[in-house]
Write a protein that holds these residues in place. Sequence first.
Motif, PDB file in Angstrom:
ATOM      1  N   PHE A 137       0.856  -1.016   0.009  1.00 62.35           N
ATOM      2  CA  PHE A 137      -0.012  -0.117   0.075  1.00 62.35           C
ATOM      3  C   PHE A 137       0.959   1.226  -0.030  1.00 62.35           C
ATOM      4  CE2 PHE A 137      -3.039   3.101   1.874  1.00 62.35           C
ATOM      5  CZ  PHE A 137      -4.254   2.662   0.878  1.00 62.35           C
ATOM      6  N   GLY A 138       2.019   1.112  -0.670  1.00 65.81           N
ATOM      7  CA  GLY A 138       3.000   2.281  -0.548  1.00 65.81           C
ATOM      8  C   GLY A 138       4.010   2.399   0.323  1.00 65.81           C
ATOM      9  N   THR A 139       4.455   3.634   0.744  1.00 65.08           N
ATOM     10  CA  THR A 139       5.532   3.526   1.537  1.00 65.08           C
ATOM     11  C   THR A 139       5.137   5.016   2.629  1.00 65.08           C
ATOM     12  OG1 THR A 139       6.703   5.213   0.046  1.00 65.08           O
ATOM     13  CG2 THR A 139       7.412   2.863   0.077  1.00 65.08           C
ATOM     14  N   PHE A 140       5.752   4.725   3.629  1.00 58.73           N
ATOM     15  CA  PHE A 140       5.642   5.892   4.607  1.00 58.73           C
ATOM     16  C   PHE A 140       6.958   6.492   4.990  1.00 58.73           C
ATOM     17  CE2 PHE A 140       5.447   6.829   9.364  1.00 58.73           C
ATOM     18  CZ  PHE A 140       4.809   7.938   9.397  1.00 58.73           C
ATOM     19  N   LEU A 141       7.044   7.745   4.990  1.00 59.45           N
ATOM     20  CA  LEU A 141       8.315   8.392   5.310  1.00 59.45           C
ATOM     21  C   LEU A 141       8.219   8.730   6.973  1.00 59.45           C
ATOM     22  CD1 LEU A 141      10.916   9.702   4.585  1.00 59.45           C
ATOM     23  CD2 LEU A 141       9.879  11.922   4.290  1.00 59.45           C
ATOM     24  N   ASP A 142       9.282   7.875   7.508  1.00 60.77           N
ATOM     25  CA  ASP A 142       9.409   8.049   9.104  1.00 60.77           C
ATOM     26  C   ASP A 142      10.316   9.219   9.317  1.00 60.77           C
ATOM     27  OD1 ASP A 142      10.360   7.752  11.792  1.00 60.77           O
ATOM     28  OD2 ASP A 142      10.119   5.504  11.479  1.00 60.77           O
ATOM     29  N   GLU A 143       9.700  10.368   9.932  1.00 62.11           N
ATOM     30  CA  GLU A 143      10.457  11.469  10.223  1.00 62.11           C
ATOM     31  C   GLU A 143      11.585  11.518  11.245  1.00 62.11           C
ATOM     32  OE1 GLU A 143       7.493  14.306  11.353  1.00 62.11           O
ATOM     33  OE2 GLU A 143       6.633  14.369   9.429  1.00 62.11           O
ATOM     34  N   GLU A 144      11.536  10.486  12.335  1.00 63.53           N
ATOM     35  CA  GLU A 144      12.507  10.254  12.866  1.00 63.53           C
ATOM     36  C   GLU A 144      13.563   9.748  12.444  1.00 63.53           C
ATOM     37  OE1 GLU A 144      11.006   8.101  16.279  1.00 63.53           O
ATOM     38  OE2 GLU A 144       9.275   9.677  16.843  1.00 63.53           O
ATOM     39  N   THR A 145      13.781   8.424  11.579  1.00 58.87           N
ATOM     40  CA  THR A 145      14.805   7.925  11.008  1.00 58.87           C
ATOM     41  C   THR A 145      15.080   8.410   9.688  1.00 58.87           C
ATOM     42  OG1 THR A 145      13.420   6.283  10.322  1.00 58.87           O
ATOM     43  CG2 THR A 145      14.163   5.931  12.372  1.00 58.87           C
ATOM     44  N   LYS A 146      14.185   9.268   8.916  1.00 59.45           N
ATOM     45  CA  LYS A 146      14.367  10.003   7.825  1.00 59.45           C
ATOM     46  C   LYS A 146      14.158   8.596   6.608  1.00 59.45           C
ATOM     47  CE  LYS A 146      14.377  13.957   9.667  1.00 59.45           C
ATOM     48  NZ  LYS A 146      13.054  14.723   9.373  1.00 59.45           N
ATOM     49  N   THR A 147      13.766   7.522   6.959  1.00 60.54           N
ATOM     50  CA  THR A 147      13.761   6.444   6.151  1.00 60.54           C
ATOM     51  C   THR A 147      12.609   6.123   5.484  1.00 60.54           C
ATOM     52  OG1 THR A 147      13.451   4.928   7.902  1.00 60.54           O
ATOM     53  CG2 THR A 147      15.875   5.373   7.329  1.00 60.54           C
ATOM     54  N   SER A 148      12.303   5.647   4.332  1.00 61.36           N
ATOM     55  CA  SER A 148      10.848   5.249   3.786  1.00 61.36           C
ATOM     56  C   SER A 148      10.779   3.898   4.214  1.00 61.36           C
ATOM     57  CB  SER A 148      11.216   5.329   2.193  1.00 61.36           C
ATOM     58  OG  SER A 148       9.795   5.189   1.660  1.00 61.36           O
ATOM     59  N   VAL A 149       9.702   3.612   4.781  1.00 63.28           N
ATOM     60  CA  VAL A 149       9.219   2.331   5.386  1.00 63.28           C
ATOM     61  C   VAL A 149       8.027   1.889   4.381  1.00 63.28           C
ATOM     62  CG1 VAL A 149       8.494   1.440   7.285  1.00 63.28           C
ATOM     63  CG2 VAL A 149       9.729   3.278   7.561  1.00 63.28           C
ATOM     64  N   PRO A 150       8.108   0.461   4.011  1.00 65.03           N
ATOM     65  CA  PRO A 150       6.865   0.115   3.279  1.00 65.03           C
ATOM     66  C   PRO A 150       5.728  -0.110   4.195  1.00 65.03           C
ATOM     67  CG  PRO A 150       8.820  -1.710   3.567  1.00 65.03           C
ATOM     68  CD  PRO A 150       9.079  -0.435   4.309  1.00 65.03           C
ATOM     69  N   VAL A 151       4.422  -0.015   3.287  1.00 67.62           N
ATOM     70  CA  VAL A 151       3.310  -0.026   4.166  1.00 67.62           C
ATOM     71  C   VAL A 151       2.437  -1.205   3.467  1.00 67.62           C
ATOM     72  CG1 VAL A 151       1.022   0.925   4.725  1.00 67.62           C
ATOM     73  CG2 VAL A 151       2.957   2.446   4.582  1.00 67.62           C
ATOM     74  N   ARG A 152       1.981  -2.267   4.406  1.00 63.81           N
ATOM     75  CA  ARG A 152       1.458  -3.583   3.899  1.00 63.81           C
ATOM     76  C   ARG A 152      -0.151  -3.434   3.896  1.00 63.81           C
ATOM     77  NH1 ARG A 152       4.329  -5.138   0.623  1.00 63.81           N
ATOM     78  NH2 ARG A 152       3.396  -7.294   0.580  1.00 63.81           N
ATOM     79  N   ARG A 153      -0.718  -3.756   2.986  1.00 61.91           N
ATOM     80  CA  ARG A 153      -2.139  -4.244   3.100  1.00 61.91           C
ATOM     81  C   ARG A 153      -2.602  -5.502   3.097  1.00 61.91           C
ATOM     82  NH1 ARG A 153      -5.504  -1.742  -1.843  1.00 61.91           N
ATOM     83  NH2 ARG A 153      -4.174  -3.009  -2.750  1.00 61.91           N
ATOM     84  N   PHE A 154      -3.424  -5.914   3.827  1.00 65.14           N
ATOM     85  CA  PHE A 154      -4.019  -7.160   4.071  1.00 65.14           C
ATOM     86  C   PHE A 154      -5.639  -7.400   3.843  1.00 65.14           C
ATOM     87  CE2 PHE A 154      -0.532  -6.343   6.788  1.00 65.14           C
ATOM     88  CZ  PHE A 154       0.314  -7.477   6.519  1.00 65.14           C
ATOM     89  N   THR A 155      -5.952  -8.243   3.115  1.00 65.65           N
ATOM     90  CA  THR A 155      -7.195  -8.322   2.569  1.00 65.65           C
ATOM     91  C   THR A 155      -7.913  -9.710   3.198  1.00 65.65           C
ATOM     92  OG1 THR A 155      -6.878  -7.283   0.316  1.00 65.65           O
ATOM     93  CG2 THR A 155      -8.798  -8.666   0.458  1.00 65.65           C
TER      94      THR A 155
END
Length: 355
Positions: free
Chosen positions: A8-26
């Motif tokens: 489901f895209g990515t999320f920018l973690d402001e604390e670590t300044k890294t892009s984190v994958p977002v997972r979706r479950f159906t």
Amino acid sequence: MPIVEDSFGTFLDEETKTSVPVRRFTLKNSKNVSVQIINYGATITTINIPDKNGTIADINLGFDDMKGYTLSGNPYFGAVVGRVANRIKNAEFSIKGQTYKVTANRGQNHLHGGLKGFDKKIWSANVDGPKVTFSYVSKDGEEGYPGDLLVNATYSLNEDNELSLEMTATCTKPTPVNLTNHAYFNLAGHDQGASEFYNHEIKLNADYYTPAVETIPTGEIAAVKGTAFDLQSPKVIKDVFPLTPENGYDNNFCVIQTKAKNNLFFVGRAAHSKSGRVMEVFTDQPGVQFYTANFIPEDNSLPGKGGCFYKKHGGFCLETQNYPNAVNTENFPDSVLLPGQIYKHTALYKFSVDK
């Protein structure tokens, strides 16, 4: 049916300044009901339900992608909120003589866990057969709360069209805990707006509510009888809205604690006659916040799924919970979790069709 996992895209973690994958479950069943949840905020993004003609619609307000969920104007769509959902007066409380200041993010008060509550965190996820469990560790001092808190939120969908959410928590220091899911529903379809929401019929299994001044309960537990809060028998929203404060509800109702299903209390029932869709809610918690999206702007400033725009009164929430500001109100149910105890909270949403 097996749970399907995808991106489901990515999320920018402001604390670590890294892009984190977002997972979706159906989650799906054989009745053409499906639910999608992401590990950002353990958030329900989609609830697809057939109507009386078999036409499927998404009845859950939300966004198509992560850009929407990270908007500053996201009104907690579908997320698990905490460490304490709802309000804490003056953003402070005392436990065993020690006063704690938590983040004031709604005027001078604390709302839904603070500036970066559980709804704005990436949770770990684990699929076990028909269930998916999201886990998050809230560290000592996060948003001002004492102690580490391990939280689990487990979703499942069965063949009876029942969506179950089981939440548990353990702590290392005494701390208030009051989790809830903040899904917004419109049984006509997420994009059908206020005009169809007003046609919903609502029944709440509550003979008392907690009056509030500027959204903070006064401590009184008042009878609903003879007031706009008397929803013990089914009422069509358009018939009762003119009687309500500020033309809408944002109030805690005291659930009648008679066990009705799976050892849970019956909370209430929402029905939309045109589509035939019905939702019943059950819980083991003492209260429910009935909220009718009063604070969503009336202009086209909140873009939703599929190119629609969400506006005031476009949906409703039934947030199973402890009473708001319980940690500061002696006659409300105790909300303080102690080390060695397990916080447990189940919410069950049963979907059906009235033909």
